[in-house]
Design a protein around this motif. Structure first.
Motif: not given
Lengths: 80, 287
Positions: B48-49, B51-52
């Motif tokens: 998630x990290x 990706x962002x």
């Protein structure tokens, strides 16, 4: 329907479907329903409430919405 | 019969050692499973990290963030070496130390001053033995490293990097690829190498408050997560290595035991045969 996951570095705290999420962003509460535009927002210190699911105490991190997928990603989270 | 009792003693001793190694193997197996679960549980966060960060990052932002500073010459670098607190894990710690020494040598040959931060008694013991100064020695990180442990290791170094006191940060640990492959691995954590752009979906996000503020919050989290990942992977690899080493030790113990038992039985049989021969001989002499 939203697909929601609450993720901390150590584990996936919650993953499931719900109608809505209300989170405490850096500048106040933000509510997300199905069909929300893609968004990334920083979170403040407060709660994240999953519609008909559990709530979490969260401090910092961010919330991301893409295609009805909501990811709450934070270093400090605990289930209430 | 002196030989017989001596062999008996050795058999007993090998049996006892084998009991210990087998128990250690079983402990390592169960700890390994939990450590593997922890490695897997850490993945969604990392994904998630990155990706962002990858969807927000652009080359132009480099100047705005101290953590993205790309020094032209690396004057001073910090190395965080992760080892285990306990031995009995085959070449696990030796390999990590070797990896760290190679890295130190390469950096020093380029004229970089290297400061060493070591976690784990085995690494500390080694560098104390060769008489190399360590800036930081940690023995409190155990089988269940937490995100807080990672933060306590790396936060001070991030501040130093932002203040240009160090120009690079390397982490040496074990990369946990599978239960069979967990080679030592050194990784440059600072300056931050932004995750691959193609990995994250190229979406136009609504950003609150703005890309800069989000990145300045997430970049430190990204560094801490890299550290956390190294910690959990090293722990998992430690248990894998210990299990393998103890399994080999138990197997070897079994082989030695077989050999000793065979020798013992042969000696015992030879003894009996000899006794019978003596009796028969004695009886024959009476006739």
């Amino acid at each position: 329907m939203l697909h929601i996951s609450v993720i901390s570095p150590e584990a996936m705290l919650f993953e499931g479907d719900s109608q809505s999420v209300v989170a405490t962003a850096f500048d106040g509460e933000v509510g997300i329903l199905t069909g929300h535009a893609p968004m990334v927002t920083l979170l403040g210190t407060g709660t994240v409430r999953v519609g008909d699911g559990p709530s979490f105490n969260v401090s910092g991190g961010f919330l991301q919405v893409v295609d009805n997928q909501v990811r709450v990603v934070t270093e400090r989270a605990s289930k209430i | 019969m002196a030989k017989g009792s001596e062999l008996k003693g050795r058999i007993k001793s090998v049996e006892n050692t084998r009991k210990i190694t087998r128990t250690l193997e079983m402990i390592a197996t169960s700890k390994m499973k939990r450590a593997q679960d922890r490695v897997i549980a850490a993945r969604p966060y990392a994904r998630a990290l990155s990706d962002v960060i990858s969807s927000l990052y652009s080359k132009e932002l480099e100047g705005d963030f101290p953590l993205l500073r790309q020094p032209k010459t690396v004057k001073k670098a910090a190395i965080v070496l992760l080892t285990s607190n306990r031995g009995m894990a085959g070449g696990f710690n030796a390999n990590l130390i070797k990896e760290a020494r190679t890295l130190i040598k390469t950096l020093e040959s380029e004229g970089t001053v290297v400061e060493l931060h070591v976690s784990g008694k085995k690494g500390i013991g080694y560098f104390r033995y060769i008489g190399r100064a360590m800036v930081n020695q940690r023995t409190d990180i155990g089988d269940k490293p937490s995100a807080a442990d990672a933060a306590s290791l790396v936060d001070a170094l991030m501040t130093q990097f932002a203040k240009s006191e160090i120009d690079a940060l390397y982490v040496v640990g074990a990369a946990y690829k599978s239960a069979l492959a967990s080679p030592p691995h050194s990784q440059r954590v600072l300056p931050v190498t932004p995750p691959d752009k193609s990995a994250g979906g190229q979406k136009d996000f609504l950003l609150f408050p703005d890309a800069g503020a989000i990145l300045s919050e997430l970049l430190p989290a990204y560094v801490r997560n890299a550290m956390y990942k190294a910690l959990v992977e090293t722990v998992a690899a430690e248990h894998v290595a210990r299990r393998t080493a103890m399994k080999a030790a138990t197997d070897n113990g079994g082989e030695i035991l077989n050999l000793l038992r065979r020798t013992y039985n042969r000696a015992r049989q030879a003894n009996i045969t000899q006794e019978i021969a003596e009796i028969v001989g004695g009886a024959a002499a009476l006739e």
